[in-house]
Design an enzyme around this catalytic site. Sequence first.
Site, short mmCIF file in Angstrom:
data_model
loop_
_atom_site.label_atom_id
_atom_site.label_comp_id
_atom_site.label_asym_id
_atom_site.label_seq_id
_atom_site.Cartn_x
_atom_site.Cartn_y
_atom_site.Cartn_z
N SER A 172 0.83 -1.21 0.00
CA SER A 172 0.00 0.00 0.00
C SER A 172 0.86 1.26 0.00
O SER A 172 0.48 2.28 0.53
CB SER A 172 -0.91 0.02 1.24
OG SER A 172 -0.13 -0.01 2.42
N CYS A 173 2.05 1.15 -0.61
CA CYS A 173 2.99 2.25 -0.51
C CYS A 173 2.59 3.42 -1.37
O CYS A 173 1.81 3.31 -2.30
CB CYS A 173 4.40 1.80 -0.90
SG CYS A 173 4.53 1.31 -2.62
N GLY A 174 3.16 4.58 -1.09
CA GLY A 174 2.95 5.78 -1.87
C GLY A 174 4.15 6.68 -1.75
O GLY A 174 5.06 6.44 -0.96
#
Length: 279
Positions: free
Chosen positions: A114-116
């Site tokens: 769920s990285c950003g």
Amino acid sequence: MGRLTERRRVIRIRDGVVSTRPDTLVAEEPLEIRLNGKPLAITMRTPGDDFALATGFLVSEGVIGAADEVRTIAYCAGATAEGVNTYNVVNVTLAPGVTVPDISLERHVYTTSSCGLCGKASLDAVRTTARFAIADAPRLRVAPSLLSALPDRLREAQRVFDRTGGLHAAALFSEDGELLDVREDVGRHNAVDKLVGRALAGGGLPLSRAILLVSGRASFELAQKAVMAGVPMLAAVSAPSSLAVDLAAENGLTLVGFLRGTGMNVYAGEERVVLDGEV
């Protein structure tokens, strides 16, 4: 090859009644992506379409933009000290003459499902490495009624989600609403990379006539992937981030959020959405 799903024993409680039963869970395993034999990134993903995921990732990072820029792609044999192939390490070898650019988006160490990304440096990096100018693509014009129908079409195509309830999805649609491709993964950014990698292999880049729909929110990273693949319209069933809106506005990307039922918010690139009274 890893499985898409796994079974686990759970204790089920319903209306005070306790029972045990097997439950189907989405599989999550690490994938290490190597470029010319050197470690580049590790991402947590649902096994499957790993080669497409790797090449789609390289498109997003500005390393490649065409299928002929890849010489070979393969799982690394003997990935463990015991010489076992885990199918969790992929090496991409670039074709002779393809220059490896300075990958400055600062995510080539480890990414989660769920990285950003954030920050002005990321915006600058996309601006300087994007190969496909969305503004130069033929103008796409889409009616709100067509956009409203897309989430249901995406949901109908989510086969693994029906068994696990634990997957994100991304889909490409034509400007007429035809489902072109759909991928599922524990990470929505991986699902998009798989789409882009599959399009790359088929000679489909840039995706200048496509609509990209993602489950969940529209992060900066997903907007980045759309821009790098030449996608003119990104739609999400949930909210965008402020940096995603900034990136979309700077690059001419149409960004639609909260696409639910007949409602939606257009955050950038409204010229591609047919509004009331327009033809």
